[in-house]
Design a protein around this motif. Structure first.
Motif, mmCIF file in Angstrom:
data_model
loop_
_atom_site.group_PDB
_atom_site.id
_atom_site.type_symbol
_atom_site.label_atom_id
_atom_site.label_comp_id
_atom_site.label_asym_id
_atom_site.label_seq_id
_atom_site.Cartn_x
_atom_site.Cartn_y
_atom_site.Cartn_z
ATOM 1 N N GLY A 1 -40.369 -23.172 -65.440
ATOM 2 C CA GLY A 1 -41.772 -22.806 -65.501
ATOM 3 C C GLY A 1 -42.014 -21.354 -65.879
ATOM 4 N N GLU A 2 -41.007 -20.713 -66.440
ATOM 5 C CA GLU A 2 -41.117 -19.315 -66.852
ATOM 6 C C GLU A 2 -41.641 -19.248 -68.281
ATOM 7 O OE1 GLU A 2 -40.432 -16.598 -64.975
ATOM 8 O OE2 GLU A 2 -39.956 -17.890 -63.276
ATOM 9 N N PRO A 3 -42.372 -18.186 -68.613
ATOM 10 C CA PRO A 3 -42.851 -18.045 -69.993
ATOM 11 C C PRO A 3 -41.713 -17.675 -70.936
ATOM 12 C CG PRO A 3 -43.427 -16.104 -68.716
ATOM 13 C CD PRO A 3 -42.826 -17.103 -67.753
ATOM 14 N N ILE A 4 -41.833 -18.130 -72.149
ATOM 15 C CA ILE A 4 -40.864 -17.738 -73.177
ATOM 16 C C ILE A 4 -41.355 -16.422 -73.777
ATOM 17 C CG2 ILE A 4 -39.918 -18.316 -75.444
ATOM 18 C CD1 ILE A 4 -39.995 -21.239 -74.561
ATOM 19 N N PRO A 5 -40.528 -15.377 -73.700
ATOM 20 C CA PRO A 5 -40.981 -14.080 -74.194
ATOM 21 C C PRO A 5 -41.126 -14.061 -75.714
ATOM 22 C CG PRO A 5 -38.685 -13.950 -73.545
ATOM 23 C CD PRO A 5 -39.177 -15.318 -73.163
ATOM 24 N N GLU A 6 -42.124 -13.343 -76.170
ATOM 25 C CA GLU A 6 -42.278 -13.144 -77.612
ATOM 26 C C GLU A 6 -41.165 -12.217 -78.082
ATOM 27 O OE1 GLU A 6 -44.412 -14.341 -79.973
ATOM 28 O OE2 GLU A 6 -45.064 -15.719 -78.400
ATOM 29 N N PRO A 7 -40.521 -12.534 -79.197
ATOM 30 C CA PRO A 7 -39.503 -11.626 -79.719
ATOM 31 C C PRO A 7 -40.125 -10.272 -80.069
ATOM 32 C CG PRO A 7 -39.380 -13.772 -80.786
ATOM 33 C CD PRO A 7 -40.648 -13.744 -79.987
ATOM 34 N N ARG A 8 -39.550 -9.200 -79.557
ATOM 35 C CA ARG A 8 -40.056 -7.857 -79.820
ATOM 36 C C ARG A 8 -38.980 -6.929 -80.366
ATOM 37 N NH1 ARG A 8 -45.055 -6.589 -76.954
ATOM 38 N NH2 ARG A 8 -45.715 -8.444 -75.856
ATOM 39 N N ALA A 9 -37.740 -7.190 -80.039
ATOM 40 C CA ALA A 9 -36.658 -6.300 -80.458
ATOM 41 C C ALA A 9 -36.498 -6.346 -81.976
ATOM 42 C CB ALA A 9 -35.348 -6.696 -79.789
ATOM 43 N N THR A 10 -36.182 -5.216 -82.532
ATOM 44 C CA THR A 10 -35.865 -5.115 -83.954
ATOM 45 C C THR A 10 -34.583 -4.310 -84.085
ATOM 46 O OG1 THR A 10 -37.145 -3.090 -84.254
ATOM 47 C CG2 THR A 10 -38.305 -5.176 -84.630
ATOM 48 N N SER A 11 -34.077 -4.224 -85.276
ATOM 49 C CA SER A 11 -32.876 -3.414 -85.489
ATOM 50 C C SER A 11 -33.003 -2.666 -86.806
ATOM 51 C CB SER A 11 -31.625 -4.279 -85.489
ATOM 52 O OG SER A 11 -31.646 -5.149 -86.591
ATOM 53 N N ASP A 12 -32.228 -1.634 -86.912
ATOM 54 C CA ASP A 12 -32.170 -0.845 -88.130
ATOM 55 C C ASP A 12 -30.834 -0.130 -88.128
ATOM 56 O OD1 ASP A 12 -32.918 0.360 -90.528
ATOM 57 O OD2 ASP A 12 -34.935 0.757 -89.800
ATOM 58 N N VAL A 13 -30.538 0.527 -89.204
ATOM 59 C CA VAL A 13 -29.294 1.272 -89.336
ATOM 60 C C VAL A 13 -29.637 2.718 -89.618
ATOM 61 C CG1 VAL A 13 -27.172 1.549 -90.680
ATOM 62 C CG2 VAL A 13 -28.055 -0.742 -90.186
ATOM 63 N N VAL A 14 -28.972 3.627 -88.919
ATOM 64 C CA VAL A 14 -29.172 5.053 -89.147
ATOM 65 C C VAL A 14 -27.891 5.590 -89.765
ATOM 66 C CG1 VAL A 14 -29.551 7.289 -88.040
ATOM 67 C CG2 VAL A 14 -30.722 5.241 -87.188
ATOM 68 N N GLU A 15 -28.024 6.269 -90.891
ATOM 69 C CA GLU A 15 -26.869 6.814 -91.588
ATOM 70 C C GLU A 15 -26.744 8.300 -91.287
ATOM 71 O OE1 GLU A 15 -25.205 7.234 -96.153
ATOM 72 O OE2 GLU A 15 -26.740 5.744 -95.688
ATOM 73 N N ILE A 16 -25.522 8.714 -90.955
ATOM 74 C CA ILE A 16 -25.249 10.129 -90.746
ATOM 75 C C ILE A 16 -24.067 10.528 -91.622
ATOM 76 C CG2 ILE A 16 -26.145 10.118 -88.395
ATOM 77 C CD1 ILE A 16 -23.200 10.092 -87.451
ATOM 78 N N ALA A 17 -23.924 11.805 -91.851
ATOM 79 C CA ALA A 17 -22.822 12.289 -92.680
ATOM 80 C C ALA A 17 -21.489 12.067 -91.946
ATOM 81 C CB ALA A 17 -22.998 13.776 -92.970
ATOM 82 N N ALA A 18 -20.466 11.749 -92.712
ATOM 83 C CA ALA A 18 -19.141 11.553 -92.145
ATOM 84 C C ALA A 18 -18.625 12.867 -91.573
ATOM 85 C CB ALA A 18 -18.189 11.041 -93.218
ATOM 86 N N ARG A 19 -17.888 12.779 -90.489
ATOM 87 C CA ARG A 19 -17.325 13.965 -89.858
ATOM 88 C C ARG A 19 -15.842 14.025 -90.165
ATOM 89 N NH1 ARG A 19 -21.429 15.686 -86.776
ATOM 90 N NH2 ARG A 19 -20.500 16.918 -85.123
ATOM 91 N N ALA A 20 -15.378 15.201 -90.435
ATOM 92 C CA ALA A 20 -13.957 15.387 -90.783
ATOM 93 C C ALA A 20 -13.059 15.331 -89.593
ATOM 94 C CB ALA A 20 -13.775 16.718 -91.487
#
Length: 72
Positions: free
Chosen positions: A53-72
């Motif tokens: 009897g619990e509500p089904i949550p609306e999907p809210r999560a999203t994803s993305d990719v963050v690019e950073i410079a490579a470290r030596a």
């Protein structure tokens, strides 16, 4: 419904979880197998919510990719 999943690769398998559905997780030996397992896990999780009897949550999560410079 479309739920965001987070996939993590371990040395011997793949695992996924659903941020919008706490406790909904799956593992498999391959990424392809994991996608089927997490889909079944989501369906099972939603069925359990309905039965309780619990509500089904609306999907809210999203994803993305963050690019950073490579470290030596």
């Amino acid at each position: 419904m479309k739920f965001t999943i987070v996939i993590e690769e371990a040395p011997n398998n793949f695992a996924a979880y659903v941020p919008d559905l706490p406790g909904c997780v799956a593992t498999a030996g391959t990424k392809e197998g994991l996608l089927g397992e997490i889909q079944r896990a989501i369906e099972f999780h939603l069925e359990g919510l309905e039965e309780d009897g619990e509500p089904i949550p609306e999907p809210r999560a999203t994803s993305d990719v963050v690019e950073i410079a490579a470290r030596a």
